[in-house]
Design an enzyme around this catalytic site. Structure first.
Site, PDB file in Angstrom:
ATOM      1  CD  GLU A   1      -2.384   1.959   0.417  1.00 53.43           C
ATOM      2  OE1 GLU A   1      -2.502   3.098   0.293  1.00 53.43           O
ATOM      3  OE2 GLU A   1      -3.200   0.991  -0.137  1.00 53.43           O
TER       4      GLU A   1
ATOM      5  N   GLY B   1     -22.353   1.495  -0.514  1.00 53.65           N
ATOM      6  CA  GLY B   1     -23.309   0.520  -0.451  1.00 53.65           C
ATOM      7  C   GLY B   1     -23.179  -0.647  -1.231  1.00 53.65           C
TER       8      GLY B   1
ATOM      9  NE  ARG C   1     -16.175   5.074  -1.341  1.00 57.97           N
ATOM     10  CZ  ARG C   1     -16.055   3.968  -2.469  1.00 57.97           C
ATOM     11  NH1 ARG C   1     -15.177   3.215  -2.137  1.00 57.97           N
ATOM     12  NH2 ARG C   1     -16.579   4.122  -3.505  1.00 57.97           N
TER      13      ARG C   1
ATOM     14  NE  ARG D   1     -18.753  11.955  -2.982  1.00 52.21           N
ATOM     15  CZ  ARG D   1     -19.215  10.955  -3.288  1.00 52.21           C
ATOM     16  NH1 ARG D   1     -19.972  10.381  -2.061  1.00 52.21           N
ATOM     17  NH2 ARG D   1     -19.040  10.040  -4.307  1.00 52.21           N
TER      18      ARG D   1
ATOM     19  CG  ASP E   1     -12.908   1.955  -8.802  1.00 50.79           C
ATOM     20  OD1 ASP E   1     -13.791   1.472  -9.687  1.00 50.79           O
ATOM     21  OD2 ASP E   1     -12.910   2.880  -7.985  1.00 50.79           O
TER      22      ASP E   1
ATOM     23  CB  ALA F   1     -17.539  -0.657  -4.250  1.00 49.74           C
TER      24      ALA F   1
END
Length: 461
Positions: free
Chosen positions: A52, A65, A147, A226, A342, A355
């Site tokens: 990562e 979701g 998330r 958002r 993605d 997702a």
């Protein structure tokens, strides 16, 4: 007496080393699925490492979701993954009577009415032009969660040492035996492995290296504003029914979505508006925004949507929508390097299934690796088995996931009354939304697993 000939000790099964690039949601789910694969005394062992680029676990601060189909994939890989969603998810509707339907309404011609009037119904606090369109999403089919909260729960399940942080991929090359050497930026020591699976997201460095920068995600010329609203304020202004349940408000050239999060303590609002300007992905995907920008975009809409916009905080973020609609990669694997989520097929968020499609990828890869272990256990070379597995994965997953990228763009046009032959006709719009949504939700994931295994057998012949 004849002396028995000495026998050779049994050969230990080989170890297959897999490097997963990216410890986001899809990379972590994939790792858990691979670690949970059943083994036999003759099957090769799997050595799983996640690399990562960030220095600590992190996910973008946005809601997410999962469909019942995605949950089924999780259950098949490791039931604990689905349990992580349950632990952090927020029910749609009243806590005592959750509602698993999505709601689509005409947000442009919405207007308040008195009880018993022409447009009054028992299904809403403020009525809309004609009707509310409800789409059942299946048991637990619409539950939003944060998330980062979901990822945090899953990270607890990973064995210590599986994830290495601060490892940003700089390049990779193929070894003589078909393996891969991955190098990292900043002089970090590289690693050698049998297989690389890139789950490094929409800005995938591995996708760029595997093909070329021409396949980088492109700006869809759309912004998503958002904001989070305290639920008590939302209920006071909108009524319990609207505030506690997911609603999609459709209208000309824009749309607004809101749903409960944080165990119904907050209402998440996302307003999508067009943007004719350019956006450089290298600067990131978010920028500071003000409520006044959103107010201007919805000035001519009905009073209910304007009321939702008025609830937004004065300062918020706007997110640039990127996808691979204009630049689909030709395949999801080349050599011993594969793309998932993605990194393979970044889509706009309008189906809310990007997702989930990555979760399907993870299950397909787990199924393919299960076949690798079976084949190697019966004498097939590791290299041959891996090559076949990645080809099978790419073939089985390509058409469906690329359809999602295209359909997500299309359904946005439907929400925004721009779809040819549909326009502002909400009956036709809902029919289009339902058909496309059902193609995502009602997918036989067990048949997909069987298709991966079947394709592996065909290619092995």
């Amino acid at each position: 007496m004849t002396t028995p000939e000495p026998t050779s000790p049994p050969t230990a099964p080989p170890t297959i080393s897999i490097a997963i690039i990216g410890s986001g949601i899809i990379g972590t789910i994939l790792a858990l699925g691979l670690l949970n694969l059943p083994s036999t005394p003759t099957s090769p062992k799997l050595s799983i490492k996640i690399y990562e680029q960030s220095t600590s676990p992190r996910e973008i601060g946005a809601g997410i979701g999962f469909t019942a189909t995605a949950r089924k994939c999780m259950e098949l890989m490791d039931p604990r993954i689905a349990a992580c969603i349950t632990a952090v998810a927020t029910l749609n509707g009243e806590p005592s009577s959750p509602d698993y339907s999505m709601r689509f309404v005409d947000g442009f011609r919405t207007f308040p009415t008195a009880a018993g009037s022409e447009y009054d119904t028992s299904d809403q606090d403020i009525s809309v032009h004609g009707k509310v369109y409800k789409l059942y999403a299946g048991p637990r089919g619409f539950e939003g969660c944060h998330r980062a909260h979901f990822l945090g729960e899953m990270m607890k399940l990973l064995p210590e040492g599986v994830v290495e942080f601060g490892k940003r991929v700089d390049g990779f090359g193929y070894l003589g035996g078909g393996g891969v050497r991955v190098s990292f930026e900043g002089g970090e020591e590289g690693v050698e492995c049998d297989l690389v699976i890139a789950c490094d997201g929409i800005k995938s460095r591995v996708r760029e290296l595997l093909f070329s920068p021409a396949y980088n995600a492109k700006y869809a010329h759309q912004l998503a504003f958002r904001g989070l609203v305290p639920m008590d304020r939302a209920i006071e202004k909108l009524g319990r029914h609207r505030a506690l349940k997911q609603h999609m408000h459709c209208g000309p050239h824009a749309h607004v979505l809101h749903f409960p999060v944080a165990k119904q303590q907050l209402m998440n609002v996302v307003a999508f508006v067009p943007d004719p300007k350019e956006w450089d992905l290298r600067q990131g995907m978010t920028a500071p925004a003000s409520r006044s920008e959103v107010v201007d975009a919805f000035r001519e809409w009905g009073p209910f949507v304007r009321g939702v916009i008025d609830l937004l905080p004065e300062e918020m973020d706007k997110w640039a929508v990127f996808d691979t609609y204009d630049c689909p990669v030709p395949a999801y694997a080349e050599g011993r390097v594969a793309l998932a989520g993605d990194a393979a097929h970044a889509s706009s968020p309008h189906h809310g299934a990007g997702a989930g499609m990555g979760v399907e990828d993870a299950l397909a890869l787990v199924a393919a690796m299960g076949k690798v272990r079976e084949d190697v256990g019966r004498g097939v070379g590791v290299g041959r088995a891996l090559d076949v597995a990645l080809q099978a994965y790419s073939k089985v997953r390509y058409e469906r996931s690329q359809w999602l990228v295209r359909s997500s763009r299309h359904v946005c046009r439907t929400y925004e009354w721009e779809a040819p032959d549909i326009g502002a006709d909400m009956d036709q719009a809902f029919a289009d939304i339902r058909e496309r949504s059902h193609k995502i939700w009602y997918f036989d994931v067990e048949a997909m697993v069987a298709d991966v295994q079947k394709e592996c057998r065909r290619l092995m012949q």
